[in-house]
Design an enzyme around this catalytic site. Sequence first.
Site, short mmCIF file in Angstrom:
data_model
loop_
_atom_site.label_atom_id
_atom_site.label_comp_id
_atom_site.label_asym_id
_atom_site.label_seq_id
_atom_site.Cartn_x
_atom_site.Cartn_y
_atom_site.Cartn_z
N GLN A 209 3.10 -0.18 6.64
CA GLN A 209 3.56 1.07 6.05
C GLN A 209 4.06 0.89 4.62
O GLN A 209 4.84 1.70 4.12
CB GLN A 209 4.69 1.67 6.89
N CYS A 210 3.59 -0.16 3.93
CA CYS A 210 4.17 -0.48 2.62
C CYS A 210 4.01 0.67 1.63
O CYS A 210 4.93 0.95 0.85
CB CYS A 210 3.55 -1.75 2.07
#
Length: 345
Positions: A130-131
């Site tokens: 989910q960066c």
Amino acid sequence: MTSPCSAPPEPSIPLRRSPEPQAPIVPTPPLPPSPLNLAFLPQPCSFQPHIPPPPPLPPPPSAARGAPPHVYGLEKSQLLKEALEKAGPVPTGREDVKRLLKLHKDRFRSDLQWILFCGDLPSLIQEGPQCGLVALWMAGTLLLPPSGIPLERLVQVAMERGYTAQGEMFSVADMGRLAQETLGCQTKLLCGGLGGPNRDLVLQHLLTGYPLLFPYDEDFNHEPCQKKGHKAHWAVSAGVLLGVQWVPRLGYTEDPELPGLFHPEPGIPCQPPSMPEEGSPGAVFLLSKQGKSWHYQLWDYDQVRDSNLQLTDFSPSRAADGQVYVVPTGGVRAGLCGQALLLRP
């Protein structure tokens, strides 16, 4: 510089990877429990309702005053929580930046004076790939203070629009559309790399206090590297450290602890400094955060530019992991290479 990147991509399509069949795993018999580990053994399953233990007593006043500030995302990560407790209190944004500058002061050219422009970004530790959405959440706190928009909402909308399957974002254009819809902000998609005319746009944007979102290849220490996109990651920058020949007189004060470092005075109009030339090495550093650390990172601008400009290939390890990823038509090259996003209210 000739960019290896293509034009912005068409709408994303899911890239599905089917897992290869695996041989059944035969569990080994458990070892007899050690007396030292009895407290950590799992309890037998039961259909009886779980009765929670009574809440712990509040800490004494001295412990409460020394408690570290909240770092978002640690509730689900016991390992990171324990590491944070061992590391002690998390410094405030300005304290963390000054710690970073003192740590890396030998990197700064002694023939220049330095001006620091920096917004205060909270930290958010990512869960899974989910960066990009974590970086967008951090940027949103500057656009929708004090806390932006919940990360869960960003994930939900991204999945509903088909931008992601599990939190990954391989399209800067999709990230811009997501930011417009969820944050109600203005976005500018930069193509062709962070050099040339885009460099001036980025620096002027950061001087105004607004965030920059960019993909890059992440090294083992979170710094930009060049892995052809195999380590593609996202970061957000809300600050810049400029090395200049002279500091304008109006609106700047010298740091009492770091001679040669100047800060804009809050609430006072300041004269914009002369921008370092693009060919001047070691004169521009980005202050950034990303979803695997709660600390600021200090990166040479040229290092970020070069990493962003070589994102061309999908990671072979991801291609073989059996997971589903949404990758735009044209792949990583079309979705990430040489692209970045400027956000403002």
